[in-house]
Design an enzyme around this catalytic site. Sequence first.
Site, PDB file in Angstrom:
ATOM      1  N   ASN A   9      -4.176   6.191   8.152  1.00  0.00           N
ATOM      2  CA  ASN A   9      -2.807   6.372   7.672  1.00  0.00           C
ATOM      3  C   ASN A   9      -2.814   6.039   6.181  1.00  0.00           C
ATOM      4  O   ASN A   9      -2.884   4.881   5.799  1.00  0.00           O
ATOM      5  CB  ASN A   9      -1.866   5.435   8.452  1.00  0.00           C
ATOM      6  CG  ASN A   9      -0.443   5.466   7.916  1.00  0.00           C
ATOM      7  OD1 ASN A   9      -0.100   6.301   7.075  1.00  0.00           O
ATOM      8  ND2 ASN A   9       0.392   4.548   8.405  1.00  0.00           N
ATOM      9  N   LYS A  11      -0.477   6.337   4.125  1.00  0.00           N
ATOM     10  CA  LYS A  11       0.842   5.876   3.667  1.00  0.00           C
ATOM     11  C   LYS A  11       1.249   6.617   2.377  1.00  0.00           C
ATOM     12  O   LYS A  11       0.843   7.773   2.184  1.00  0.00           O
ATOM     13  CB  LYS A  11       0.836   4.353   3.500  1.00  0.00           C
ATOM     14  CG  LYS A  11       0.349   3.649   4.774  1.00  0.00           C
ATOM     15  CD  LYS A  11       0.609   2.176   4.808  1.00  0.00           C
ATOM     16  CE  LYS A  11       0.108   1.598   6.124  1.00  0.00           C
ATOM     17  NZ  LYS A  11       0.400   0.180   6.292  1.00  0.00           N
ATOM     18  N   HIS A  94       6.621   4.029  12.780  1.00  0.00           N
ATOM     19  CA  HIS A  94       5.819   3.008  12.094  1.00  0.00           C
ATOM     20  C   HIS A  94       6.745   1.864  11.650  1.00  0.00           C
ATOM     21  O   HIS A  94       7.906   2.105  11.286  1.00  0.00           O
ATOM     22  CB  HIS A  94       5.119   3.633  10.888  1.00  0.00           C
ATOM     23  CG  HIS A  94       4.060   2.743  10.309  1.00  0.00           C
ATOM     24  ND1 HIS A  94       4.380   1.664   9.504  1.00  0.00           N
ATOM     25  CD2 HIS A  94       2.718   2.727  10.449  1.00  0.00           C
ATOM     26  CE1 HIS A  94       3.263   1.034   9.169  1.00  0.00           C
ATOM     27  NE2 HIS A  94       2.239   1.661   9.736  1.00  0.00           N
ATOM     28  N   GLU A  96       6.959   0.323   9.008  1.00  0.00           N
ATOM     29  CA  GLU A  96       7.514   0.498   7.657  1.00  0.00           C
ATOM     30  C   GLU A  96       8.733   1.430   7.704  1.00  0.00           C
ATOM     31  O   GLU A  96       9.677   1.265   6.933  1.00  0.00           O
ATOM     32  CB  GLU A  96       6.418   1.008   6.714  1.00  0.00           C
ATOM     33  CG  GLU A  96       5.430  -0.115   6.387  1.00  0.00           C
ATOM     34  CD  GLU A  96       4.004   0.325   6.114  1.00  0.00           C
ATOM     35  OE1 GLU A  96       3.768   1.518   5.864  1.00  0.00           O
ATOM     36  OE2 GLU A  96       3.111  -0.546   6.163  1.00  0.00           O
ATOM     37  N   GLU A 164       0.768  -2.270  16.467  1.00  0.00           N
ATOM     38  CA  GLU A 164       0.582  -2.796  15.118  1.00  0.00           C
ATOM     39  C   GLU A 164       1.469  -4.018  14.910  1.00  0.00           C
ATOM     40  O   GLU A 164       2.661  -3.867  14.556  1.00  0.00           O
ATOM     41  CB  GLU A 164       0.950  -1.725  14.082  1.00  0.00           C
ATOM     42  CG  GLU A 164       0.114  -0.469  14.186  1.00  0.00           C
ATOM     43  CD  GLU A 164       0.033   0.268  12.863  1.00  0.00           C
ATOM     44  OE1 GLU A 164      -1.075   0.638  12.484  1.00  0.00           O
ATOM     45  OE2 GLU A 164       1.072   0.444  12.189  1.00  0.00           O
ATOM     46  N   GLY A 170      -1.280  -4.910   6.385  1.00  0.00           N
ATOM     47  CA  GLY A 170      -1.420  -5.063   4.938  1.00  0.00           C
ATOM     48  C   GLY A 170      -1.538  -6.506   4.470  1.00  0.00           C
ATOM     49  O   GLY A 170      -1.395  -6.794   3.287  1.00  0.00           O
ATOM     50  N   SER A 210      -4.667  -4.479   9.271  1.00  0.00           N
ATOM     51  CA  SER A 210      -5.789  -5.090   8.535  1.00  0.00           C
ATOM     52  C   SER A 210      -7.151  -4.821   9.175  1.00  0.00           C
ATOM     53  O   SER A 210      -8.030  -5.689   9.177  1.00  0.00           O
ATOM     54  CB  SER A 210      -5.557  -6.597   8.366  1.00  0.00           C
ATOM     55  OG  SER A 210      -4.406  -6.831   7.578  1.00  0.00           O
TER      56      SER A 210
HETATM   57  P1  13P Z   1      -3.365  -1.881   7.011  1.00  0.00           P
HETATM   58  O1  13P Z   1      -4.649  -1.415   7.681  1.00  0.00           O
HETATM   59  O2  13P Z   1      -3.330  -1.641   5.565  1.00  0.00           O
HETATM   60  O3  13P Z   1      -3.050  -3.289   7.416  1.00  0.00           O
HETATM   61  O4  13P Z   1      -2.189  -0.968   7.621  1.00  0.00           O
HETATM   62  C1  13P Z   1      -2.092  -0.807   8.982  1.00  0.00           C
HETATM   63  C2  13P Z   1      -1.109   0.245   9.269  1.00  0.00           C
HETATM   64  O5  13P Z   1       0.076   0.059   9.059  1.00  0.00           O
HETATM   65  C3  13P Z   1      -1.602   1.531   9.773  1.00  0.00           C
HETATM   66  O6  13P Z   1      -0.555   2.354  10.185  1.00  0.00           O
END
Ligand code: 13P
Length: 263
Positions: A9, A11, A94, A96, A164, A170, A210
């Site tokens: 992903n 983002k 997601h 976010e 997640e 992150g 992560s």
């Molecule tokens: P990170 O791997 O940067 O922690 O992000 C995970 C994520 O949100 C994947 O959709």
Amino acid sequence: MRIPLIAGNWKMNTTVAEAVNLVHSILDRLDKIEGVEKLLCPPFVSLFTMKELLKGSSIKLGAQNMYFKTKGAYTGEISPLMLSELCEFVILGHSERRGYFGETDEIVNRKVKAALVNNLKPIVCIGETPEDNETGRAEEVLYRQLNQSLNDIEPIQDIVIAYEPIWAIGTGKAASGEQSAVTIDFIRNTMTKLWGKRISQDLRILYGGSVTSHNIAEFISQPEIDGALVGGSSLKPKDFLDITNQAATIKVPHTSTHLRTKE
Ligand code: 13P
């Protein structure tokens, strides 16, 4: 059989030119990795170019979001019909999107339905906040997210669930392999209650948060974990290749119980 899935992903990262460079730096080596499904989810603006670049390869393409309407006066939105020309998967719900853009379980539910109608495979994200975790409410929250996001949907194997935990996204603080396997076991049991044993045994459930080349082995070696949704590390060619290679080496595809035994 649950084929492991490693999904990147990206983002809101990469311009089209940067996306092209990133794909070029991994394409040949990623293409050759067998035994796992490989998926890249770039920003919308790169999907068309990426589709052309990935043509003829074993690498799949996905989007990171969509609206639930097919077309109409919804300025700035992207529809499932539009995506269905470009990609096979779409990430929905997601954290976010839930956190920054107010997406509720009800909205996610409408999006999942719209994706399926348009032959897109939804990757439905669920995960608890740090507060839910600290107050022992994680399972309650995950149950609600599954129950409501998948409400009134015919059981179907084409859905992928991504667990997640928000505190792990992150932050560099991944959950432990064992900890996430327990939660993913809970998720599969919940799906058994909601959709029955047969389908739930075949659903792929990923871990995300992560994930790096240093900890992927810990997750992928758990029988209940069928792959990873990778954020930051998917932008680093060497790391993403390493993660995918490790997954392919470690993971023996899980044979669903209904293939072996009668229910
Ligand atoms: P990170 O791997 O940067 O922690 O992000 C995970 C994520 O949100 C994947 O959709």
